[in-house]
Design an enzyme around this catalytic site. Structure first.
Site, short mmCIF file in Angstrom:
data_model
loop_
_atom_site.label_atom_id
_atom_site.label_comp_id
_atom_site.label_asym_id
_atom_site.label_seq_id
_atom_site.Cartn_x
_atom_site.Cartn_y
_atom_site.Cartn_z
N ALA A 22 104.12 97.70 -28.49
CA ALA A 22 104.51 99.14 -28.17
C ALA A 22 104.42 99.28 -26.54
O ALA A 22 103.90 100.09 -26.02
CB ALA A 22 103.17 100.28 -28.61
N HIS A 24 105.48 99.50 -22.87
CA HIS A 24 106.04 100.86 -21.91
C HIS A 24 106.13 100.32 -20.54
O HIS A 24 105.72 99.20 -20.07
CB HIS A 24 105.33 101.94 -22.19
CG HIS A 24 103.75 101.77 -22.08
ND1 HIS A 24 103.24 101.78 -20.94
CD2 HIS A 24 102.90 101.85 -22.83
CE1 HIS A 24 101.97 101.53 -20.85
NE2 HIS A 24 101.71 101.65 -22.28
N HIS A 27 103.20 98.40 -18.99
CA HIS A 27 103.20 96.87 -19.15
C HIS A 27 104.08 96.36 -18.61
O HIS A 27 104.04 95.07 -18.06
CB HIS A 27 103.41 96.63 -20.90
CG HIS A 27 102.67 97.23 -21.82
ND1 HIS A 27 102.84 98.18 -22.49
CD2 HIS A 27 101.22 96.65 -22.01
CE1 HIS A 27 101.67 98.38 -23.18
NE2 HIS A 27 100.78 97.54 -23.20
N LYS A 138 94.25 101.48 -15.79
CA LYS A 138 94.17 102.54 -16.64
C LYS A 138 93.22 102.44 -18.09
O LYS A 138 92.64 103.36 -18.02
CB LYS A 138 95.71 102.50 -17.80
CG LYS A 138 95.33 103.32 -19.11
CD LYS A 138 95.63 104.73 -18.90
CE LYS A 138 95.77 105.53 -20.07
NZ LYS A 138 95.45 105.13 -21.47
N SER A 175 100.37 103.72 -24.92
CA SER A 175 101.16 103.51 -26.19
C SER A 175 100.79 104.69 -27.07
O SER A 175 101.59 104.73 -27.99
CB SER A 175 100.61 102.23 -26.86
OG SER A 175 100.84 101.04 -25.86
#
Ligand code: PAF
Length: 269
Positions: A22, A24, A27, A138, A175
């Site tokens: 997933a 984004h 990443h 994060k 995600s």
């Protein structure tokens, strides 16, 4: 980019970015940082069942394989590894404990989550044997646990931290964001607002109050925790704490969201 299903097709000494897919922009920033560190960048996609508290969360986890391949390829990944469950967890593979730090904050709300994370990361490291591995700030508690893991296992792997990537309005990329409807997406900004209010406060006490006050002000947001902690061990920050970080988590419409921010309040404040 080569797509491989067995770690035997990977050579040692790469820059490694483990993911659960997933993918984004968050990443992408990890892949780009990895590429700056090495010409040989391995990314893995493995949705690790051990780190989900229940089957429903695991089933709901977003899966976007085609887009993941495109994003990995365009962001400097040279080897995309899609391991099988059997390769990661051969019969009788022992589960690791994340220790005390794995039981507080995220660990308190998601029993067994961090045991699952350290178990899979230890196994991924064993199979990939990277020289460096990149993790996002994060998930700051996860990052700290991975650093502890590398120390405990005496692994010769550099752990690099990549800053949180945010949407234009401040929402941390995750995600899970795709599971937010428009209303919840707007309400989700409360995390960033609370952290930002704390960051501009003049001292630790007012930072703590600002964090709590904003976090509790948003309709629809069920606050789990909002705290300013010592980055070292996640104990409650005091005026003496050198590196302070505000951490926050809660639920919006059944979706768990977390975020954190460095607090540069000064060593004596
Ligand atoms: O942060 C994640 O995506 C996961 O926790 C990780 C590190 C890939 C382990 O499954």
């Amino acid at each position: 980019m080569k797509i491989v299903t067995s770690s035997t097709e990977l050579a040692d000494g790469c820059a490694f970015v483990p993911t659960m897919g997933a993918l984004h922009a968050g990443h992408v920033s990890l892949f780009e940082l990895a590429r700056k560190k090495s010409d040989f960048v391995v990314a893995s996609i493995f949705v690790n069942p051990l780190q989900f508290e229940d089957q429903e969360e695991l089933t709901k986890y977003p899966r976007t394989p085609e887009r993941d391949i495109e994003l990995a390829e365009s962001s400097g990944v040279t080897h995309l590894w899609l391991p099988t469950y059997e390769e990661i967890y051969p019969a009788g593979f022992p589960k690791r404990s994340a220790g005390k730090l794995g039981e507080i904050f995220e660990g308190a709300s998601r029993a067994g989550h961090f045991d699952g994370v350290v178990t899979v990361v230890a196994r991924l490291f064993e199979l990939v044997r990277p020289k460096i591995s990149i993790f996002g700030e994060k998930d700051f508690q996860q990052l700290s646990l991975i650093r502890n893991l590398v120390t405990d296992l005496n692994l010769d792997i550099e752990i690099a931290a990549a800053p949180t990537i945010r949407e234009a309005d401040g929402l941390a990329m995750s995600s899970r964001n795709v599971r937010l409807d428009q209303n919840s997406r707007d309400q989700a900004l409360v995390l960033y607002r609370a952290l930002s209010a704390a960051a501009i406060a003049p001292d630790l006490m007012s930072a703590q109050s600002a964090l709590q006050e904003v976090a509790k002000s948003q309709t629809g947001f069920t606050l789990d925790y909002a705290e300013i902690v010592d980055e070292k061990d996640f104990s409650k920050a005091t005026y003496e704490t050198q590196n302070k970080r505000a951490i926050i988590a809660g639920w919006l419409n059944g979706v768990r969201l977390i975020d954190n921010m460095e607090m540069k309040l000064g060593a004596t404040r």
